[in-house]
Design a protein around this motif. Structure first.
Motif, PDB file in Angstrom:
ATOM      1  N   UNK A 308       7.377   1.080  18.010  1.00  0.00           N
ATOM      2  CA  UNK A 308       6.911  -0.304  17.951  1.00  0.00           C
ATOM      3  C   UNK A 308       7.606  -1.057  16.825  1.00  0.00           C
ATOM      4  N   UNK A 309       7.860  -2.333  17.046  1.00  0.00           N
ATOM      5  CA  UNK A 309       8.500  -3.163  16.024  1.00  0.00           C
ATOM      6  C   UNK A 309       7.625  -3.251  14.783  1.00  0.00           C
ATOM      7  N   UNK A 310       6.339  -3.575  14.987  1.00  0.00           N
ATOM      8  CA  UNK A 310       5.373  -3.630  13.881  1.00  0.00           C
ATOM      9  C   UNK A 310       4.255  -2.655  14.224  1.00  0.00           C
ATOM     10  N   UNK A 311       4.393  -1.389  13.867  1.00  0.00           N
ATOM     11  CA  UNK A 311       3.442  -0.374  14.349  1.00  0.00           C
ATOM     12  C   UNK A 311       2.083  -0.385  13.656  1.00  0.00           C
ATOM     13  N   UNK A 312       1.979  -0.948  12.441  1.00  0.00           N
ATOM     14  CA  UNK A 312       0.727  -0.863  11.685  1.00  0.00           C
ATOM     15  C   UNK A 312       0.323  -2.230  11.122  1.00  0.00           C
ATOM     16  N   UNK A 313      -0.961  -2.385  10.958  1.00  0.00           N
ATOM     17  CA  UNK A 313      -1.480  -3.392  10.055  1.00  0.00           C
ATOM     18  C   UNK A 313      -2.706  -2.782   9.387  1.00  0.00           C
ATOM     19  N   UNK A 314      -3.038  -3.240   8.159  1.00  0.00           N
ATOM     20  CA  UNK A 314      -4.093  -2.546   7.426  1.00  0.00           C
ATOM     21  C   UNK A 314      -4.804  -3.467   6.445  1.00  0.00           C
ATOM     22  N   UNK A 315      -5.970  -2.989   5.987  1.00  0.00           N
ATOM     23  CA  UNK A 315      -6.779  -3.714   5.005  1.00  0.00           C
ATOM     24  C   UNK A 315      -7.733  -2.722   4.349  1.00  0.00           C
ATOM     25  N   UNK A 316      -8.245  -3.089   3.181  1.00  0.00           N
ATOM     26  CA  UNK A 316      -9.245  -2.294   2.464  1.00  0.00           C
ATOM     27  C   UNK A 316     -10.589  -2.998   2.515  1.00  0.00           C
ATOM     28  N   UNK A 317     -11.668  -2.229   2.673  1.00  0.00           N
ATOM     29  CA  UNK A 317     -12.990  -2.831   2.598  1.00  0.00           C
ATOM     30  C   UNK A 317     -13.568  -2.646   1.194  1.00  0.00           C
ATOM     31  N   UNK A 318     -14.799  -3.093   0.998  1.00  0.00           N
ATOM     32  CA  UNK A 318     -15.397  -3.067  -0.336  1.00  0.00           C
ATOM     33  C   UNK A 318     -15.952  -1.702  -0.705  1.00  0.00           C
ATOM     34  N   UNK A 319     -15.877  -0.722   0.217  1.00  0.00           N
ATOM     35  CA  UNK A 319     -16.367   0.628  -0.061  1.00  0.00           C
ATOM     36  C   UNK A 319     -15.241   1.617  -0.331  1.00  0.00           C
ATOM     37  N   UNK A 320     -14.016   1.114  -0.454  1.00  0.00           N
ATOM     38  CA  UNK A 320     -12.896   1.999  -0.706  1.00  0.00           C
ATOM     39  C   UNK A 320     -12.375   2.693   0.536  1.00  0.00           C
ATOM     40  N   UNK A 321     -12.592   2.088   1.711  1.00  0.00           N
ATOM     41  CA  UNK A 321     -12.080   2.623   2.967  1.00  0.00           C
ATOM     42  C   UNK A 321     -10.845   1.835   3.396  1.00  0.00           C
TER      43      UNK A 321
END
Length: 362
Positions: A308-321
């Motif tokens: 995939x051209x852009x295989x991932x997207x990500x973020x952190x929540x307030x619980x450290x996940x």
């Protein structure tokens, strides 16, 4: 041991001790929560919907909701900003719900969201979303108050003096101080950064001659804060002090070269423990680097071929996940599959101090 062999050893050691992700959802194809009733415009949008063209772009987390923007460079996408629950009782993966409603996603209606590009959630429950607009509608910055029933707190239209002609808004990070909240936004078609002040409801551009930017990451608010910049179409990464961006315009005099990644970074994020995460075009891995140390790319997550051209997207929540989507096109575009993954990393985003708990405003 030579420095080169030492670097290889550390890289291999990091891969061996990679974080273990669990799968939350899997999709063969995405579907939307379509409204009922006799709205013919929605009916037409549903008929024109192309599930295979859904390409997840940016992500943010608030409570038990995950917000995602879609790349609108492909036809048949009904809404560029959606949300889904982070957990559920059904075994079936959830459908996508337009945010905040279908009424905010009318094509070529400039009071609606045309092309959400980047997003960030602040510590007070506000979702900040740059909108690249289109040939008819000017680019904007939307601020939604999720604490108060998803109300629209602010819509800032960027003036021609800040963004003119062709543009490609790509990413946003937030810099909160006791007296203001600033947004730094990348425009990959222009040799400048965009800055917005929530207190003044004013935006300006800061020139970075000779360089265009694709991905941004901001260091935690400790000491001299830095904005990290992934150069557009390049493996190069730079940094600039945020003090260079707060003067209301002009040029950033000191944009400093940091190093080169293995490939082109299109997404970056820093947590409150100074770890920077980066995803790369066409690559099947996510890397990390502790910004408190000399630049050394280490593997954070790796999977088999994705294609995939852009295989991932990500973020952190307030619980450290750490939440991450993964797109798999190894069997072709028309047979793409998506996963939502999560892993405990023990650190929240750069917006939070490691010694304090999140407290939403009253």
């Amino acid at each position: 041991m030579s420095p080169f062999l030492a670097a290889i050893f550390l890289f291999s050691l990091d891969v061996a001790n990679a974080i273990n992700f669990t799968t939350v959802y899997e999709w063969d194809k995405f579907d939307f929560i379509w409204p009922s009733g006799a709205d013919t415009s929605i009916g037409q949008i549903k008929d024109e919907y192309k599930p295979g063209n859904v390409y997840l772009d940016y992500m943010a987390i608030f409570g038990e909701r995950l917000f995602i923007s879609h790349d609108m460079g492909f036809p048949g996408i009904p809404a560029s900003l959606v949300w889904l629950p982070t957990s559920g009782t059904s075994t079936a993966p959830p459908k996508l719900a337009p945010f905040p409603s279908w009424e905010f996603h009318k094509k070529d209606m400039c009071e609606s969201i045309q092309k959400a590009k980047g997003m960030e959630m602040d510590a007070d429950g506000r979702l900040w979303v740059p909108d690249d607009g289109n040939g008819r509608c000017r680019p904007k910055l939307w601020i939604f108050d999720l604490v108060n029933n998803d109300t629209t707190e602010r819509v800032h239209q960027f003036p021609d003096t800040v963004i003119s002609g062709s543009r490609y808004l790509r990413d946003i990070v937030l810099d909160k101080s006791p007296d203001d909240s600033l947004a730094y936004i990348a425009d990959s078609y222009s040799e400048h950064l965009i800055v917005y002040s929530r207190k003044m409801d004013k935006s300006w551009s800061v020139k970075t001659p000779g360089r265009k930017w694709e991905s941004l990451a901001l260091s935690p608010n400790r000491g001299a804060r830095k904005l990290y910049l992934g150069r557009y179409g390049s493996r190069e990464m730079y940094s600039v002090s945020v003090s260079e961006l707060k003067n209301g315009g002009g040029s950033a005099a000191a944009v400093n070269f940091i190093g080169k990644w293995t490939e082109y970074p299109y997404r970056m994020l820093i947590d409150c423990a100074n770890v920077l995460y980066a995803a790369f075009r066409y690559e099947n891995y996510v890397s990390k680097w502790n910004i408190s140390e000399p630049f050394l790319e280490q593997r954070f997550y790796e999977v088999g071929e994705l294609g995939a051209l852009w295989p991932f997207t990500f973020a952190l929540d307030t619980n450290g996940t750490f939440w991450m989507t993964q797109r798999n096109e190894a069997k072709g575009w028309s047979k793409s599959r998506h996963k939502l993954l999560k892993a405990a990393v023990g650190a929240r985003s750069y917006l939070f101090d490691t010694s304090t708990d999140l407290k939403l405003r009253g």
